[in-house]
Design an enzyme around this catalytic site. Structure first.
Site, short mmCIF file in Angstrom:
data_model
loop_
_atom_site.label_atom_id
_atom_site.label_comp_id
_atom_site.label_asym_id
_atom_site.label_seq_id
_atom_site.Cartn_x
_atom_site.Cartn_y
_atom_site.Cartn_z
N GLU A 1 -16.29 31.55 40.66
CA GLU A 1 -15.77 30.28 41.17
C GLU A 1 -15.89 29.15 40.15
OE1 GLU A 1 -14.30 30.92 43.71
OE2 GLU A 1 -15.43 32.23 45.04
N LEU B 1 -7.49 37.15 42.33
CA LEU B 1 -7.02 36.17 41.35
C LEU B 1 -7.51 36.52 39.95
CD1 LEU B 1 -5.61 33.45 40.71
CD2 LEU B 1 -7.80 32.32 41.17
N CYS C 1 -7.98 27.11 47.76
CA CYS C 1 -8.90 28.06 48.39
C CYS C 1 -10.22 28.12 47.63
CB CYS C 1 -8.27 29.45 48.45
SG CYS C 1 -6.67 29.51 49.31
#
Length: 389
Positions: free
Chosen positions: A368, A136, A243
């Site tokens: 994250e 990503l 996710c």
């Protein structure tokens, strides 16, 4: 499970856990202490990723353990959190592996994949026979995935993928990559076997953190994929964000494992290191440091457990996960820094795990979602105004 440390005994978390949850914790702690800990200082120094551990984690049921079916364990949120907690107490690299494999690659397949994609990959990923990665983040803006430049375009019945990703865990050892790309219909996900022509992964070697793990640049040069490679259930950025929230939840627990390890080392050292004729643990300033660190550790653990209960009830929100990720990473770093100060100069050596945890936690602070991003998520929730732009 080995005997609880002073910090764990004082916390008293065991009384809040079920027998099944404690069983998962025991398995993870045994693996961490028997397999990871004996070599981790050298693995960190030499930048060694021990691939043989992957199948062992699969055999223990820890890969995608929060999922059901296809050989996964179907464990509850607290059990998954405790596994992350114990693995990160040994080293962040192995909690990161479980996160990338299970919460990112496997979750994407489980939530959004076709039956054929699930059949092909989930079982082998759960067993550790295969490794997955999740593409990503891009070089030009990790915190702004909507601006991604990687693109998939139609070519007859196929897709053609071009672009690049950066800081992708496990990229060079993965058998399959879940890659997110812009299309004429918005962001979509693709299942990309890493032996597909045009796919290339290059290890990032200049790291001073997460050295027992692997992070990569990924490059896609006219990677041709069949229509069946698209994740049929993934529409827009809400899919990869789902996710990411699974992975962020694991971080909330994992970093408290690193904090516990630092705190335990500092407590033990305070009892054996003497200055001015007595153990430094008998001095008020040292006790202040230890007491403050323990209180933040206890608060972080109780926050993690609260989020676990919400997750199992299907009530956990992204904003609540942001609270956990922001607070627990920030406090784990502070605990590690305080522990280093108690150890004095010895704290920067490989004789103790504290500096290694400090370095690793700086990476966790960034991936994250950075502190800044989670702060703005909470600011938006509190004020109803988005300050991202």
């Amino acid at each position: 499970m080995t005997a609880n440390s002073v910090s764990e005994t004082l916390l008293g978390l065991d009384s809040l856990l079920t027998e099944e949850e404690r069983r998962w914790q025991t398995k993870a702690r045994t693996f961490a202490s028997d397999r990871v800990s004996p070599t981790i200082e050298k693995d960190f120094e030499d930048a060694v990723f021990r691939r043989e551990f992957v199948a062992e984690l699969g055999a223990l049921g820890m890969l995608g353990m929060h999922l059901t079916g296809y050989g996964t364990a179907g464990a509850n949120a607290t059990s998954y959190g405790l596994v992350c907690y114990e693995l990160e107490a040994a080293d962040t690299a192995w909690r990161t592996f479980v996160s990338v494999q299970g919460s990112l690659a496997m979750s994407a397949l489980a939530y959004f994949g076709s039956d054929e994609q699930k059949e092909q990959w989930l079982g082998s990923l759960a067993s550790g026979a295969s490794i997955g990665c999740f593409g990503l983040t891009e070089p030009s803006g990790g915190s702004d995935p909507a601006a991604m430049l990687t693109r998939a375009t139609r070519s007859g019945d196929d897709w053609v993928l071009n672009g690049s990703k950066r800081w992708i865990g496990l990229g060079s050892v993965a058998d399959v990559a879940i890659v997110w790309a812009q299309t004429d219909e918005g962001v979509r996900g693709f299942v990309v076997p890493t032996d597909t022509p045009g796919f290339r992964a290059v290890d990032i070697e200049s790291k001073l953190s997460l050295r027992a793990s692997i992070q990569c640049d990924l490059f896609f040069d006219d990677v041709r994929l069949p229509t069946s490679a698209q994740l049929p259930g993934a529409r827009g950025l809400s899919a990869p964000f789902r996710c990411l929230n699974d992975a962020r939840y694991g971080i909330v627990w994992g970093v408290m494992g690193a904090a516990r390890d630092c705190l335990d080392v500092a407590i033990e050292r305070s009892k054996t290191r003497e200055a001015f004729g007595k153990p430094i643990g008998a001095m008020q300033l040292t006790q202040l440091k230890l007491a403050d660190s323990f209180v933040e550790y206890e608060k972080g653990m109780l926050l993690a457990l609260h989020l676990a209960k919400l997750k199992d009830a299907g009530a956990l929100t992204p904003e609540q996960i942001s609270v956990g990720k922001l607070n627990n990473v920030r406090e784990a770093i502070r605990i590690a820094s305080t522990a280093r100060s108690i150890l004095g100069g010895d704290g920067i050596t490989g004789d103790f795990p504290v500096m290694r945890h400090m370095n690793n936690l700086e990476s966790v602070r960034t991936y994250e979602g950075t502190d800044e991003i989670h702060t703005l998520v909470l600011g938006r929730a509190l004020t109803d105004h988005a300050a991202f732009r």
